[in-house]
Design an enzyme around this catalytic site. Structure first.
Site, PDB file in Angstrom:
ATOM      1  N   HIS A 179       2.059   0.607   4.375  1.00  0.00           N
ATOM      2  CA  HIS A 179       1.755   1.140   3.052  1.00  0.00           C
ATOM      3  C   HIS A 179       2.833   0.754   2.047  1.00  0.00           C
ATOM      4  CE1 HIS A 179      -1.238   4.429   4.476  1.00  0.00           C
ATOM      5  NE2 HIS A 179      -1.122   3.495   5.400  1.00  0.00           N
ATOM      6  N   ASP A 181      -0.214   8.017  -2.266  1.00  0.00           N
ATOM      7  CA  ASP A 181      -0.855   7.449  -1.093  1.00  0.00           C
ATOM      8  C   ASP A 181      -2.149   8.202  -0.807  1.00  0.00           C
ATOM      9  OD1 ASP A 181      -1.171   5.937   1.291  1.00  0.00           O
ATOM     10  OD2 ASP A 181       1.002   5.846   1.516  1.00  0.00           O
TER      11      ASP A 181
END
Length: 495
Positions: A24, A123
């Site tokens: 990520h 996120d």
């Protein structure tokens, strides 16, 4: 009034609030660099503290971020004494992100005093920060470092959950038929990411909670591109027709790839020098990413299969796991970091392959981006993490898909049945291993065989599609410009 005028003259400022996973952080860091270096934004990463070391993540951010991008590390959250004893690490991380929201609020308040703060990017499990963003009149965006199919699954998950409950399924892998995901190929419940398979786990319930909050976002940014996953992106535009409810605007801006330069150490230089000496398209690159490993038995079969294929290869060798699984997630208990990976190779393997100039072995890590972009590389044996898939697509390299964990099973289904640029090895029924003969056959086919010819052609086509998407007037470039304009036109509020 003077403060407001001064603020309006400043660059628009973006705050990114990520989870700690390297898969990520890498695309988020590339996104941040593009905002700063190309679009005249300023950016701050605010990193949650999870109560345990994240040395590799900190090292990555400190070494890869331009000095113009600020990185702030939050103080530790209150003790997580109420976390269930049987919760998995993902539950701990998601909960820690929620507990970090008060500290995030303090950091945002300080930033508003000196910057023109316009948007907060979180996120996929960071939606608890949306209330804080609203306090500061910030736009709220979710960054999805995954494929559009993964996003479609997450958006549709509450609806799937209702259906599973109605039919009495506590575990998606118990559903006998393939599961339909809007705009995507059907997949079986066994191909769901591990943490989403069982509806009764603590982590699954947290994901349901967060996905139900996605409609609070002002937009969702996806590291994929329209030409690659047109079915999923078109389905997103059908508000509510798939049963998942109205969705915020969704912006495909990929592929975002890591631009970190080669380190210059001897092993990295040797890899590229060795590739320079090989014929064009003749080398298979074998690597299972930064967190994948094999059992000793599977490691042996892979080594002998590569040798039997008689095709050139670069193999990133990692010490085997101790638990005997044929593919597991890297963790401190499963691997002794002091072991030399080469000690676990079959007797005589290194000498035979080195003597014949057949292969190059690398310990634990190799400059993957540079290897995949090299003209001598003709195939990629991969665990099929999304970043690795994009790197392969951008360089027109077909794959042997060898999923180990996470969403890699779903990716493999896409690669083999939708994109049609990958082979998947068959496992032996007796021991669950991929045998050396199977490996040798697929490697030969991928690199030079007639069976691999359609895959090589499809890989070249997707390489062109990716280049078109990111060109000045391509679909991803246009999508990014839409977001940029929204952010630049947003009026912030000084507290």
């Amino acid at each position: 009034m003077e403060t407001t005028i001064k603020q309006q003259q400043q660059k628009p400022h973006i705050v990114i609030f990520p989870s700690p996973a390297m898969g990520h952080l890498i695309p988020l860091s590339e996104f941040a660099k593009r905002l700063v270096l190309t679009h005249n934004f300023s950016v701050t990463f605010i990193i949650p503290n999870f109560g345990f070391p994240i040395k590799s993540q900190k090292s990555f951010l400190d070494s890869s971020m331009p000095k113009t991008i600020q990185v702030l590390y939050l103080p530790p959250p209150p003790p997580l004494a109420d976390v269930p004893s049987d919760a998995d690490p993902s539950f701990f991380v998601i909960t820690a992100m929620t507990r970090a929201v008060p500290a995030l609020r303090d950091s945002l308040k300080l930033l508003t005093e000196s910057t023109r703060l316009v948007a907060l990017i979180v996120d996929v499990v960071g939606t608890d920060s949306f209330e804080v963003a609203r306090e500061f009149n910030l736009l709220r965006y979710i960054f999805v470092p995954l494929c559009a199919m993964s996003l479609s699954l997450l958006l549709h998950l509450p609806k799937l959950d209702e259906g599973a409950q109605a039919h009495g399924y506590s575990d998606y892998k118990d559903i006998p038929d393939p599961i339909k995901i809007p705009g995507c190929i059907p997949i079986r419940g066994t191909q769901f990411v591990d943490m989403l398979q069982n509806r009764n786990t603590h982590t699954y319930k947290l994901f349901i909670y967060h996905t139900k909050r996605y409609n609070l976002a002002d937009g969702i940014i996806v590291n994929s591109f329209l030409e690659l996953e047109s079915g999923a992106f078109n389905a997103f535009a059908d508000d509510g027709e798939d049963g998942s409810g109205k969705k915020p605007p969704i912006y495909p801006i990929g592929p975002l790839l890591q631009t970190r330069p080669i380190s210059g150490n001897d092993d990295d230089v040797e890899c590229l020098r060795w590739l320079d000496e090989q014929p064009r398209g003749s080398v298979l690159f074998a690597s299972f990413g930064s967190s994948g490993t094999l059992s000793q038995e599977q490691l042996t079969e892979l080594a002998l299969g590569l040798e039997m294929s008689e095709q050139r290869f670069i193999w990133v060798v990692r010490s085997p796991a101790k638990d005997g699984a044929s593919g597991v997630h890297y963790n401190a208990q499963s691997i002794n970091k002091d072991d030399d990976p080469f000690d676990f190779l079959p007797k005589g393997f290194m000498e035979r392959t080195r003597r014949g100039g057949l292969g190059l072995l690398v310990r634990s890590w190799a400059p993957q981006i540079q290897i995949l972009s090299h003209g001598s590389t003709g195939g990629f044996l991969s665990h099929c993490g999304w970043n690795s898939i994009l790197e392969s697509l951008v360089n027109g390299v077909p794959l042997i898909a060898w999923p180990l964990f996470g969403e890699q099973e779903m990716h493999t289904e896409m690669l083999t049945k939708q994109f049609k640029i990958a082979f998947r090895p068959n496992k032996n029924e007796e021991d669950g291993l991929v045998g050396r003969e199977e490996i040798a056959k697929l490697v030969r086919d991928l690199i030079l065989g007639e069976g691999g010819k359609p895959l090589r052609q499809k890989a070249r086509e997707l390489k062109e599609a990716a280049a078109t998407a990111t060109s000045a007037h391509g679909s991803s470039a246009r999508s990014l410009v839409q977001v940029i304009q929204i952010w630049k036109n947003h009026e912030t509020v000084m507290l």
